[in-house]
Design a protein around this motif. Structure first.
Motif, short mmCIF file in Angstrom:
data_model
loop_
_atom_site.label_atom_id
_atom_site.label_comp_id
_atom_site.label_asym_id
_atom_site.label_seq_id
_atom_site.Cartn_x
_atom_site.Cartn_y
_atom_site.Cartn_z
N PHE A 9 -9.78 -2.71 -46.96
CA PHE A 9 -9.76 -3.73 -48.00
C PHE A 9 -8.32 -3.85 -48.51
O PHE A 9 -7.74 -2.88 -49.00
N GLU A 10 -7.75 -5.04 -48.41
CA GLU A 10 -6.33 -5.21 -48.70
C GLU A 10 -6.01 -5.17 -50.20
O GLU A 10 -4.89 -4.80 -50.58
N ASN A 11 -6.96 -5.56 -51.05
CA ASN A 11 -6.67 -5.65 -52.48
C ASN A 11 -7.66 -4.87 -53.34
O ASN A 11 -7.88 -5.22 -54.50
N LEU A 12 -8.25 -3.82 -52.78
CA LEU A 12 -9.22 -3.03 -53.53
C LEU A 12 -8.54 -2.37 -54.73
O LEU A 12 -7.56 -1.64 -54.58
N SER A 13 -9.06 -2.63 -55.93
CA SER A 13 -8.45 -2.07 -57.15
C SER A 13 -9.44 -1.28 -58.00
O SER A 13 -9.03 -0.45 -58.81
N GLU A 14 -10.75 -1.55 -57.86
CA GLU A 14 -11.75 -0.84 -58.64
C GLU A 14 -12.89 -0.41 -57.72
O GLU A 14 -13.41 -1.22 -56.95
N LEU A 15 -13.26 0.85 -57.84
CA LEU A 15 -14.33 1.40 -57.01
C LEU A 15 -15.35 2.08 -57.91
O LEU A 15 -15.01 2.90 -58.75
N LYS A 16 -16.62 1.72 -57.72
CA LYS A 16 -17.72 2.33 -58.46
C LYS A 16 -18.63 3.03 -57.46
O LYS A 16 -19.10 2.42 -56.50
N ILE A 17 -18.88 4.32 -57.69
CA ILE A 17 -19.73 5.10 -56.81
C ILE A 17 -20.97 5.53 -57.58
O ILE A 17 -20.87 6.15 -58.64
N VAL A 18 -22.13 5.17 -57.06
CA VAL A 18 -23.41 5.51 -57.70
C VAL A 18 -24.03 6.67 -56.94
O VAL A 18 -24.27 6.58 -55.73
N GLY A 48 -8.36 6.47 -57.62
CA GLY A 48 -7.97 7.38 -58.69
C GLY A 48 -8.71 7.11 -59.99
O GLY A 48 -9.94 7.07 -60.02
N LYS A 49 -7.96 6.90 -61.07
CA LYS A 49 -8.57 6.69 -62.38
C LYS A 49 -9.33 5.37 -62.46
O LYS A 49 -10.07 5.15 -63.42
N ASN A 50 -9.16 4.50 -61.48
CA ASN A 50 -9.93 3.26 -61.44
C ASN A 50 -11.22 3.44 -60.64
O ASN A 50 -11.88 2.46 -60.30
N THR A 51 -11.55 4.69 -60.33
CA THR A 51 -12.82 5.01 -59.68
C THR A 51 -13.81 5.50 -60.72
O THR A 51 -13.50 6.39 -61.51
N THR A 52 -14.99 4.90 -60.74
CA THR A 52 -16.06 5.30 -61.67
C THR A 52 -17.19 5.94 -60.89
O THR A 52 -17.64 5.39 -59.88
N ILE A 53 -17.64 7.10 -61.36
CA ILE A 53 -18.79 7.77 -60.76
C ILE A 53 -19.96 7.67 -61.73
O ILE A 53 -19.89 8.15 -62.86
N ASP A 54 -21.03 7.00 -61.32
CA ASP A 54 -22.23 6.87 -62.14
C ASP A 54 -23.35 7.73 -61.56
O ASP A 54 -23.70 7.60 -60.38
N PHE A 55 -23.90 8.60 -62.40
CA PHE A 55 -25.04 9.42 -61.98
C PHE A 55 -26.31 8.82 -62.55
O PHE A 55 -26.39 8.55 -63.75
N VAL A 56 -27.28 8.57 -61.68
CA VAL A 56 -28.52 7.93 -62.09
C VAL A 56 -29.71 8.74 -61.61
O VAL A 56 -29.61 9.51 -60.64
N ALA A 57 -30.83 8.61 -62.30
CA ALA A 57 -32.07 9.26 -61.90
C ALA A 57 -32.79 8.40 -60.87
O ALA A 57 -32.65 7.17 -60.87
N PRO A 58 -33.57 8.98 -59.96
CA PRO A 58 -34.22 8.22 -58.89
C PRO A 58 -35.07 7.06 -59.39
O PRO A 58 -35.07 5.98 -58.82
#
Length: 253
Positions: A187-196, A218-228
């Motif tokens: 991805f040439e312009n990826l700036s924000e990443l969210k991982i669920v 880096g700091k623009n990566t968000t990790i979200d923890f969710v219940a099933p």
């Protein structure tokens, strides 16, 4: 009585593809704007769709029972895509240039010892055929593979059999990380990443295997923890705390 008809003038066909590329793109832009305005997912009260108010997203689901499923939300149907290969190539490039977000994943593992990397690679190959998507997308959401023990129990119950116990060692939580990281680098312009990450009723896994994903933005990566089932459980807090400890231990926060 004889009726004399004047011969109608013969109209020569209009060759749309003979138009300069700039004019074709302008026509395609008007066509896409019409699809944006008529999409059911857009607010009805808005009389005009501005670039800031667009909400166009693509979601792709790697799965076993059938081909890779890709869905684009925020646009009405675009029949012109089926005109020919060149129109599809040019129009789809412009469509994907307007995406706000791409979502990958969201399909649970079928078997405890399953290697999800196989079908995830099929999803990557599908997205790689859309150069506009890889060029312009700035936000990506990834739902990591998870083992749904509730679905596992329901399946065996439907067979009137006792569900075999799932061992933690049977599946690799981060099996898709190497291939996924390599794909996201295209991805040439990826700036924000969210991982669920979907939690399980067990101690948190070794999160060092997830760090290569965090390092992409880096700091623009968000990790979200969710219940099933979307219902909060104490395991969400346990896994979140373990992730923060991993970041501190490795000097990332």
């Amino acid at each position: 009585m004889a009726v004399y008809r004047r011969n109608a003038p013969k109209l020569s066909p209009f060759h749309f593809m003979a138009l300069p590329g700039e004019i074709r793109n302008k026509i395609f832009d008007y066509y896409i704007m019409g699809a944006l305005k008529s999409s059911k997912s857009q607010p009805r009260s808005s009389s005009a769709i501005s670039p800031k108010s667009r909400h166009v997203a693509a979601a792709i689901f790697p799965r076993w029972n059938g081909p890779v499923l890709m869905r684009v939300e925020g646009l009405a149907a675009l029949p012109l895509l089926f005109a020919n290969k060149q129109v599809y190539s040019e129009l789809s490039f412009l469509v994907f240039s307007k995406l706000d977000r791409v979502s990958i994943g969201g399909y649970p593992l079928q078997y405890p010892d399953e290697n999800p990397d196989i079908r995830w690679k099929l999803a990557y190959s599908h997205l790689e055929k859309q150069p506009g998507l890889l060029k312009f997308t700035r936000n990506v959401t990834v739902s990591m593979p998870c083992m749904r023990e509730d679905l596992h129990r329901i399946y065996w119950a439907s067979l009137k059999l006792k569900a075999p116990k799932i061992s933690i060692q049977q599946h690799n939580t981060w099996a898709v990380v190497p291939g996924l990281r390599a794909f996201l680098s295209t991805f040439e312009n990826l700036s924000e990443l969210k991982i669920v990450v979907t939690t399980e009723d067990r101690p948190a896994p070794d999160f060092e295997g997830l760090l290569p994903m965090y390092d992409i933005c880096g700091k623009n990566t968000t990790i979200d923890f969710v219940a099933p089932l979307g219902i909060w459980t104490s395991w969400v807090s346990v896994w979140s705390f373990a992730w923060e400890e991993c970041l501190r231990k490795t000097g990332r926060i």
